[in-house]
Scaffold this motif. Structure first.
Motif, PDB file in Angstrom:
ATOM      1  N   ASP A 291      28.065 -11.241  15.381  1.00 41.79           N
ATOM      2  CA  ASP A 291      27.843 -11.538  16.800  1.00 41.79           C
ATOM      3  C   ASP A 291      26.372 -11.367  17.176  1.00 41.79           C
ATOM      4  O   ASP A 291      25.534 -11.022  16.343  1.00 41.79           O
TER       5      ASP A 291
ATOM      6  N   SER B  93      26.768  -7.092  15.042  1.00 43.51           N
ATOM      7  CA  SER B  93      28.024  -6.517  14.551  1.00 43.51           C
ATOM      8  C   SER B  93      28.750  -7.547  13.693  1.00 43.51           C
ATOM      9  O   SER B  93      28.735  -8.739  13.992  1.00 43.51           O
TER      10      SER B  93
ATOM     11  N   LEU C 151      32.192  -9.136  12.255  1.00 38.94           N
ATOM     12  CA  LEU C 151      33.615  -9.281  12.562  1.00 38.94           C
ATOM     13  C   LEU C 151      34.318  -9.809  11.327  1.00 38.94           C
ATOM     14  O   LEU C 151      33.806 -10.712  10.654  1.00 38.94           O
TER      15      LEU C 151
ATOM     16  N   HIS D 222      38.674  -6.955  12.933  1.00 36.92           N
ATOM     17  CA  HIS D 222      37.908  -5.733  13.193  1.00 36.92           C
ATOM     18  C   HIS D 222      36.437  -6.069  13.423  1.00 36.92           C
ATOM     19  O   HIS D 222      35.894  -6.984  12.807  1.00 36.92           O
ATOM     20  N   LEU D 223      35.817  -5.284  14.301  1.00 41.00           N
ATOM     21  CA  LEU D 223      34.390  -5.377  14.557  1.00 41.00           C
ATOM     22  C   LEU D 223      33.723  -4.149  13.949  1.00 41.00           C
ATOM     23  O   LEU D 223      34.188  -3.021  14.168  1.00 41.00           O
TER      24      LEU D 223
ATOM     25  N   PRO E 184      30.237  -2.388  14.079  1.00 40.01           N
ATOM     26  CA  PRO E 184      28.904  -2.329  14.682  1.00 40.01           C
ATOM     27  C   PRO E 184      27.893  -1.742  13.700  1.00 40.01           C
ATOM     28  O   PRO E 184      28.271  -1.075  12.736  1.00 40.01           O
TER      29      PRO E 184
ATOM     30  N   PRO F 177      34.243   1.431  13.368  1.00 40.75           N
ATOM     31  CA  PRO F 177      34.851   0.103  13.515  1.00 40.75           C
ATOM     32  C   PRO F 177      35.832   0.079  14.689  1.00 40.75           C
ATOM     33  O   PRO F 177      36.415   1.101  15.039  1.00 40.75           O
TER      34      PRO F 177
ATOM     35  N   LEU G  77      39.743  -5.344  17.240  1.00 38.53           N
ATOM     36  CA  LEU G  77      39.716  -6.209  18.415  1.00 38.53           C
ATOM     37  C   LEU G  77      41.053  -6.907  18.645  1.00 38.53           C
ATOM     38  O   LEU G  77      41.453  -7.113  19.774  1.00 38.53           O
TER      39      LEU G  77
ATOM     40  N   CYS H 239      32.079 -16.430  16.483  1.00 36.67           N
ATOM     41  CA  CYS H 239      31.737 -15.829  17.767  1.00 36.67           C
ATOM     42  C   CYS H 239      30.895 -16.820  18.556  1.00 36.67           C
ATOM     43  O   CYS H 239      30.047 -17.507  17.983  1.00 36.67           O
TER      44      CYS H 239
ATOM     45  N   LEU I   7      35.795 -15.087  20.969  1.00 33.79           N
ATOM     46  CA  LEU I   7      36.098 -14.968  19.545  1.00 33.79           C
ATOM     47  C   LEU I   7      37.102 -16.060  19.205  1.00 33.79           C
ATOM     48  O   LEU I   7      38.152 -16.158  19.838  1.00 33.79           O
TER      49      LEU I   7
END
Length: 117
Positions: free
Chosen positions: A57, A61, A63, A73-74, A76, A81, A84, A97, A103
């Motif tokens: 993104d 981060s 994804l 999952h995201l 960062p 984690p 989402l 993204c 998303l």
């Protein structure tokens, strides 16, 4: 890039790097010089079922769509984690993204694209 364990999906990352999901159950982040920056499994202590689509993104981060666990999952750059999406997916494959905070998930189990805000 050599020595990958069944590379599946790839996505560009900030600063010329990229992210690759592997069949063996890991996702690796590479620098622009094609050196491994990190393994998401190792860095976050996260266990993937079958990582598939990956994207990065605007904040950097990563994804990851997990086909086996039916989640998105995201990961960062800093922090833990975040799951989402944990329901409503049958076989998430590709992810993307948008710059507007959307998303997009290609759900092969339902032959459709799902959009999350």
């Amino acid at each position: 890039v050599l020595n990958l364990q069944g590379p599946r999906y790839v996505s560009p990352a900030p600063k010329g790097g990229f992210v690759v999901s592997e069949e063996c159950g890991d996702v690796k982040v590479f620098t622009s010089s094609r050196k491994v920056l990190c393994s998401l499994s190792s860095k976050y202590g996260h266990r993937f079922g079958n990582p598939a689509g990956v994207c990065v993104d605007m904040d950097g981060s990563v994804l990851v769509a997990d086909e086996q666990r039916r989640t998105i999952h995201l990961f960062p750059e800093r922090g833990a984690p975040v799951c989402l999406v944990s329901a409503g997916l049958r076989r998430p494959a590709g992810v993307a993204c948008s710059s507007f905070g959307h998303l997009f998930v290609a759900d092969e189990g339902e032959n459709c694209i799902k959009v999350f805000k």
